[in-house]
Design a protein around this motif. Structure first.
Motif, PDB file in Angstrom:
ATOM      1  N   ASP A  39       0.051  -5.244  -1.256  1.00 25.49           N
ATOM      2  CA  ASP A  39      -0.726  -6.268  -0.568  1.00 25.49           C
ATOM      3  C   ASP A  39      -1.937  -6.768  -1.356  1.00 25.49           C
ATOM      4  OD1 ASP A  39      -1.751  -3.707  -0.160  1.00 25.49           O
ATOM      5  OD2 ASP A  39      -2.531  -4.136   1.834  1.00 25.49           O
ATOM      6  N   HIS A  40      -2.610  -5.895  -2.110  1.00 23.67           N
ATOM      7  CA  HIS A  40      -3.880  -6.324  -2.700  1.00 23.67           C
ATOM      8  C   HIS A  40      -3.708  -7.294  -3.860  1.00 23.67           C
ATOM      9  CE1 HIS A  40      -6.544  -3.967  -0.212  1.00 23.67           C
ATOM     10  NE2 HIS A  40      -5.716  -2.948  -0.317  1.00 23.67           N
ATOM     11  N   GLU A  41      -2.492  -7.446  -4.371  1.00 19.53           N
ATOM     12  CA  GLU A  41      -2.259  -8.526  -5.333  1.00 19.53           C
ATOM     13  C   GLU A  41      -2.420  -9.897  -4.673  1.00 19.53           C
ATOM     14  OE1 GLU A  41       0.063  -5.087  -7.142  1.00 19.53           O
ATOM     15  OE2 GLU A  41      -0.407  -5.825  -5.141  1.00 19.53           O
ATOM     16  N   SER A  42      -2.390  -9.941  -3.341  1.00 14.65           N
ATOM     17  CA  SER A  42      -2.672 -11.179  -2.617  1.00 14.65           C
ATOM     18  C   SER A  42      -3.861 -10.966  -1.690  1.00 14.65           C
ATOM     19  CB  SER A  42      -1.426 -11.659  -1.853  1.00 14.65           C
ATOM     20  OG  SER A  42      -0.886 -10.630  -1.032  1.00 14.65           O
ATOM     21  N   ALA A  43      -3.684 -10.158  -0.606  1.00 17.31           N
ATOM     22  CA  ALA A  43      -4.790  -9.859   0.313  1.00 17.31           C
ATOM     23  C   ALA A  43      -4.414  -8.638   1.136  1.00 17.31           C
ATOM     24  CB  ALA A  43      -5.082 -11.047   1.227  1.00 17.31           C
ATOM     25  N   ASN A  44      -5.419  -7.888   1.560  1.00 14.11           N
ATOM     26  CA  ASN A  44      -5.187  -6.645   2.283  1.00 14.11           C
ATOM     27  C   ASN A  44      -4.321  -6.866   3.524  1.00 14.11           C
ATOM     28  OD1 ASN A  44      -5.621  -3.842   2.897  1.00 14.11           O
ATOM     29  ND2 ASN A  44      -7.070  -4.487   4.474  1.00 14.11           N
ATOM     30  N   ASN A  45      -3.368  -5.931   3.712  1.00 12.40           N
ATOM     31  CA  ASN A  45      -2.455  -5.969   4.858  1.00 12.40           C
ATOM     32  C   ASN A  45      -1.721  -7.304   4.965  1.00 12.40           C
ATOM     33  OD1 ASN A  45      -3.114  -3.358   5.486  1.00 12.40           O
ATOM     34  ND2 ASN A  45      -4.424  -3.858   7.219  1.00 12.40           N
ATOM     35  N   ALA A  46      -1.220  -7.743   3.815  1.00 12.50           N
ATOM     36  CA  ALA A  46      -0.476  -9.005   3.777  1.00 12.50           C
ATOM     37  C   ALA A  46       0.892  -8.835   4.425  1.00 12.50           C
ATOM     38  CB  ALA A  46      -0.315  -9.460   2.329  1.00 12.50           C
ATOM     39  N   TRP A  47       1.378  -9.933   4.958  1.00 10.59           N
ATOM     40  CA  TRP A  47       2.743 -10.022   5.450  1.00 10.59           C
ATOM     41  C   TRP A  47       3.262 -11.408   5.106  1.00 10.59           C
ATOM     42  CZ3 TRP A  47       3.322 -13.200  10.043  1.00 10.59           C
ATOM     43  CH2 TRP A  47       2.101 -13.591  10.615  1.00 10.59           C
ATOM     44  N   ARG A  48       4.445 -11.746   5.553  1.00  7.91           N
ATOM     45  CA  ARG A  48       5.104 -12.972   5.108  1.00  7.91           C
ATOM     46  C   ARG A  48       4.268 -14.226   5.362  1.00  7.91           C
ATOM     47  NH1 ARG A  48      10.394 -13.146   8.186  1.00  7.91           N
ATOM     48  NH2 ARG A  48       8.980 -13.742   9.867  1.00  7.91           N
ATOM     49  N   ASP A  49       3.610 -14.306   6.499  1.00 10.10           N
ATOM     50  CA  ASP A  49       2.928 -15.539   6.892  1.00 10.10           C
ATOM     51  C   ASP A  49       1.426 -15.372   7.076  1.00 10.10           C
ATOM     52  OD1 ASP A  49       5.383 -17.015   6.990  1.00 10.10           O
ATOM     53  OD2 ASP A  49       5.826 -16.040   8.903  1.00 10.10           O
ATOM     54  N   GLY A  50       0.854 -14.306   6.535  1.00 11.96           N
ATOM     55  CA  GLY A  50      -0.577 -14.120   6.690  1.00 11.96           C
ATOM     56  C   GLY A  50      -1.019 -12.774   6.141  1.00 11.96           C
TER      57      GLY A  50
ATOM     58  N   ALA B 168      21.271   7.641 -12.783  1.00  9.96           N
ATOM     59  CA  ALA B 168      20.419   7.138 -11.709  1.00  9.96           C
ATOM     60  C   ALA B 168      20.475   5.621 -11.630  1.00  9.96           C
ATOM     61  CB  ALA B 168      18.970   7.583 -11.924  1.00  9.96           C
ATOM     62  N   ASP B 169      20.462   5.131 -10.402  1.00 11.13           N
ATOM     63  CA  ASP B 169      20.239   3.718 -10.115  1.00 11.13           C
ATOM     64  C   ASP B 169      18.863   3.590  -9.484  1.00 11.13           C
ATOM     65  OD1 ASP B 169      22.725   2.723 -10.996  1.00 11.13           O
ATOM     66  OD2 ASP B 169      23.677   3.294  -9.113  1.00 11.13           O
ATOM     67  N   LEU B 170      18.090   2.622  -9.954  1.00 12.60           N
ATOM     68  CA  LEU B 170      16.749   2.372  -9.439  1.00 12.60           C
ATOM     69  C   LEU B 170      16.738   1.038  -8.715  1.00 12.60           C
ATOM     70  CD1 LEU B 170      13.620   2.795  -9.259  1.00 12.60           C
ATOM     71  CD2 LEU B 170      13.484   1.682 -11.507  1.00 12.60           C
ATOM     72  N   VAL B 171      16.330   1.055  -7.458  1.00 16.05           N
ATOM     73  CA  VAL B 171      16.202  -0.153  -6.654  1.00 16.05           C
ATOM     74  C   VAL B 171      14.728  -0.360  -6.342  1.00 16.05           C
ATOM     75  CG1 VAL B 171      16.742  -1.231  -4.439  1.00 16.05           C
ATOM     76  CG2 VAL B 171      18.498   0.079  -5.633  1.00 16.05           C
ATOM     77  N   MET B 172      14.208  -1.521  -6.690  1.00 15.66           N
ATOM     78  CA  MET B 172      12.808  -1.857  -6.420  1.00 15.66           C
ATOM     79  C   MET B 172      12.756  -2.884  -5.289  1.00 15.66           C
ATOM     80  SD  MET B 172      11.026  -0.011  -8.608  1.00 15.66           S
ATOM     81  CE  MET B 172       9.440  -0.710  -9.099  1.00 15.66           C
ATOM     82  N   LEU B 173      11.946  -2.593  -4.264  1.00 17.58           N
ATOM     83  CA  LEU B 173      11.908  -3.408  -3.050  1.00 17.58           C
ATOM     84  C   LEU B 173      10.571  -4.137  -2.910  1.00 17.58           C
ATOM     85  CD1 LEU B 173      13.427  -0.839  -0.506  1.00 17.58           C
ATOM     86  CD2 LEU B 173      14.609  -2.706  -1.689  1.00 17.58           C
ATOM     87  N   ASP B 174      10.583  -5.157  -2.050  1.00 20.50           N
ATOM     88  CA  ASP B 174       9.371  -5.871  -1.657  1.00 20.50           C
ATOM     89  C   ASP B 174       9.202  -5.688  -0.153  1.00 20.50           C
ATOM     90  OD1 ASP B 174       7.328  -7.581  -1.004  1.00 20.50           O
ATOM     91  OD2 ASP B 174       8.295  -9.406  -1.719  1.00 20.50           O
ATOM     92  N   THR B 175       8.311  -4.781   0.240  1.00 22.22           N
ATOM     93  CA  THR B 175       8.051  -4.575   1.665  1.00 22.22           C
ATOM     94  C   THR B 175       6.848  -5.377   2.143  1.00 22.22           C
ATOM     95  OG1 THR B 175       6.604  -2.655   1.324  1.00 22.22           O
ATOM     96  CG2 THR B 175       8.972  -2.227   1.495  1.00 22.22           C
ATOM     97  N   ARG B 176       6.384  -6.328   1.346  1.00 18.71           N
ATOM     98  CA  ARG B 176       5.165  -7.067   1.676  1.00 18.71           C
ATOM     99  C   ARG B 176       5.390  -8.527   2.023  1.00 18.71           C
ATOM    100  NH1 ARG B 176       1.124  -4.756   3.986  1.00 18.71           N
ATOM    101  NH2 ARG B 176       0.723  -2.749   2.978  1.00 18.71           N
ATOM    102  N   LEU B 177       5.825  -9.310   1.043  1.00 17.49           N
ATOM    103  CA  LEU B 177       5.746 -10.764   1.188  1.00 17.49           C
ATOM    104  C   LEU B 177       7.073 -11.432   1.488  1.00 17.49           C
ATOM    105  CD1 LEU B 177       3.244 -11.696  -1.678  1.00 17.49           C
ATOM    106  CD2 LEU B 177       2.771 -11.220   0.734  1.00 17.49           C
ATOM    107  N   GLU B 178       8.183 -10.779   1.189  1.00 16.50           N
ATOM    108  CA  GLU B 178       9.456 -11.472   1.337  1.00 16.50           C
ATOM    109  C   GLU B 178       9.896 -11.589   2.795  1.00 16.50           C
ATOM    110  OE1 GLU B 178      14.132 -11.205  -0.044  1.00 16.50           O
ATOM    111  OE2 GLU B 178      12.598 -10.172  -1.215  1.00 16.50           O
ATOM    112  N   GLY B 179       9.889 -10.482   3.528  1.00 18.29           N
ATOM    113  CA  GLY B 179      10.467 -10.528   4.873  1.00 18.29           C
ATOM    114  C   GLY B 179       9.645  -9.878   5.953  1.00 18.29           C
TER     115      GLY B 179
END
Length: 422
Positions: free
Chosen positions: A176-187, A235-246
């Motif tokens: 989140d802090h790459e944009s703003a604290n406690n960011a989500w898709r629309d705010g 090993a397979d590595l999966v990197m997720l976005d739990t912040r801005l995408e959905g």
């Protein structure tokens, strides 16, 4: 192939640089070279997606302009097969004004490191919180593209962070802090549209600056950041976005959370992609499945609605899919919370009929949470703001049967070693 990165500092107009990749640090055995333009349109950042390299190989690279040469960087390509051992450093949460970057220096000194997995909060958006004792640039909260670029430039002047990038390849996602604290898709919790303008504009500026300054592959400027990496059959590595995408807006009330079972953290497209990636990894017999993501996945009694506890139905969908498909050997890697945890991940760890602490029966995965590089440790933060809250957290730990380790007092990183056995 691998992405190499530099920035031409102090330029006022477009300048051409030569880049080269070699097999040894003296740069005599050059295998690839070319030219790239540092341009003000991308803040003079240069990224080259170098192809036609050998798999599983260490390379060295540098940039030249006129009679000047950059420091020599070291990187490594992924192996296709025959992988017996992997070693990663897992990092997150580097609030410059809350602690030194000594942990980056330690990571830089590690040998035989395949990659640094950076799980976000690489920068923080806040203005000066030190009353001028530890100046930061810009001194105000960052909102515009120019602001975000200045903050990245400030961070990258740190010698420990430079060394970490120079010595190892990074696989990074934002939090989140790459944009703003406690960011989500629309705010975001730290964004007021009335005072700070449209969230969509701030979000776009934050994403653009992150893409410019991070050594990530840009398939398209608007492409999502969730992606996967295959390290042979180990090993397979999966990197997720739990912040801005959905992510939908967090709900603070457990009652409201329970009443909205369709809420999403990853978004439907990313969630479907994740399950497909897990299925494919299991089907081809890969030994381990590593998930790099931002917020604590395992249940912690609604400890924080910003975590997966705030989206329990989304978590259950993933765990139920893993159970039905027989997907095992999953290791979840997490940042965000400025503390260290090791947890079994079970659908309901509080039900003795469904999870047994002694044997691990009922666990679908394990989770390792990395402490912050520099951000104030969770225990210090809680004790300073509310001693009772810190005491309640400590008292609640024995009631978490799936919790195997916790350290809320120290900064640092996780060193993850992977082989066939463990």
């Amino acid at each position: 192939r691998v992405v190499i990165w530099t920035r031409l500092d102090g330029a006022t107009g477009a300048e051409a640089l030569e880049w080269l990749v070699a097999r040894e640090p003296g740069l005599r055995r050059v295998v690839r070279r070319g030219r790239v333009v540092a341009d003000p349109s991308n803040d003079f950042c240069c990224k080259i997606d170098v192809d036609r390299l050998e798999p599983g190989t260490t390379y060295f690279y540098a940039f030249r302009i006129r009679d000047q040469c950059s420091a020599v960087g070291r990187t490594r390509t992924l192996a296709r097969q025959g992988v017996e051992n992997l070693r990663f450093a897992v990092a997150a949460c580097a609030n410059y004004q809350q602690g030194s970057f000594a942990a980056y220096d330690h990571i830089a000194g590690l040998e035989s490191l395949d990659a640094v997995l950076h799980l976000g909060d690489y920068i923080y958006e806040y203005g000066d919180q030190s009353a001028g004792r530890l100046p930061i640039d810009p001194p105000h909260e960052i909102l515009t593209l120019a602001d975000y670029r200045r903050r990245y430039a400030f961070y990258r002047r740190d010698s420990a962070l430079q060394a970490c990038h120079r010595e190892h390849p990074f696989i990074a996602v934002w939090d989140d802090h790459e944009s703003a604290n406690n960011a989500w898709r629309d705010g975001a919790g730290n964004h007021d549209p009335a005072r700070e303008g449209a969230w969509s504009e701030r979000r776009a500026a934050a994403i653009q600056a992150w893409r410019e300054w991070m050594p990530v592959r840009d398939a398209a400027s608007r492409s999502p950041i969730h992606r996967s990496f295959r390290f042979g059959d180990l090993a397979d590595l999966v990197m997720l976005d739990t912040r801005l995408e959905g992510r939908e807006q967090p709900l603070a009330s457990p009652r409201d959370i329970a009443a909205n079972p369709g809420r999403e953290l990853l978004g439907s497209a990313q969630e479907t992609w994740l399950l497909d990636e897990l299925d494919a990894s299991q089907a081809r017999g890969t030994r381990w499945r590593l998930l790099g993501q931002q917020v604590v996945f395992a249940p912690l009694g609604n400890f924080n609605p910003d975590q997966w506890d705030g989206y329990p139905q989304a978590r259950r969908r993933i765990l139920e899919h893993m159970r039905r498909a027989g997907i095992d050997n999953v290791v979840i890697l997490t940042g965000d919370i400025h503390s260290s945890w090791a947890l079994d991940v079970a659908i309901d760890p509080y039900d003795p009929a469904r999870y047994d602490r002694q044997s691990g029966r009922g666990a679908q995965a394990v989770e390792f949470v990395t402490p912050g590089i520099a951000s104030e440790p969770l225990g210090n933060y809680l004790a300073r703001r509310d001693p009772d809250a810190h005491a309640r957290m400590v008292e609640a730990i024995p009631g978490q049967p799936h919790l195997r380790f916790a350290d809320h007092a120290n900064r640092g990183f996780v060193s993850l070693e992977v082989n066939v056995e463990r």
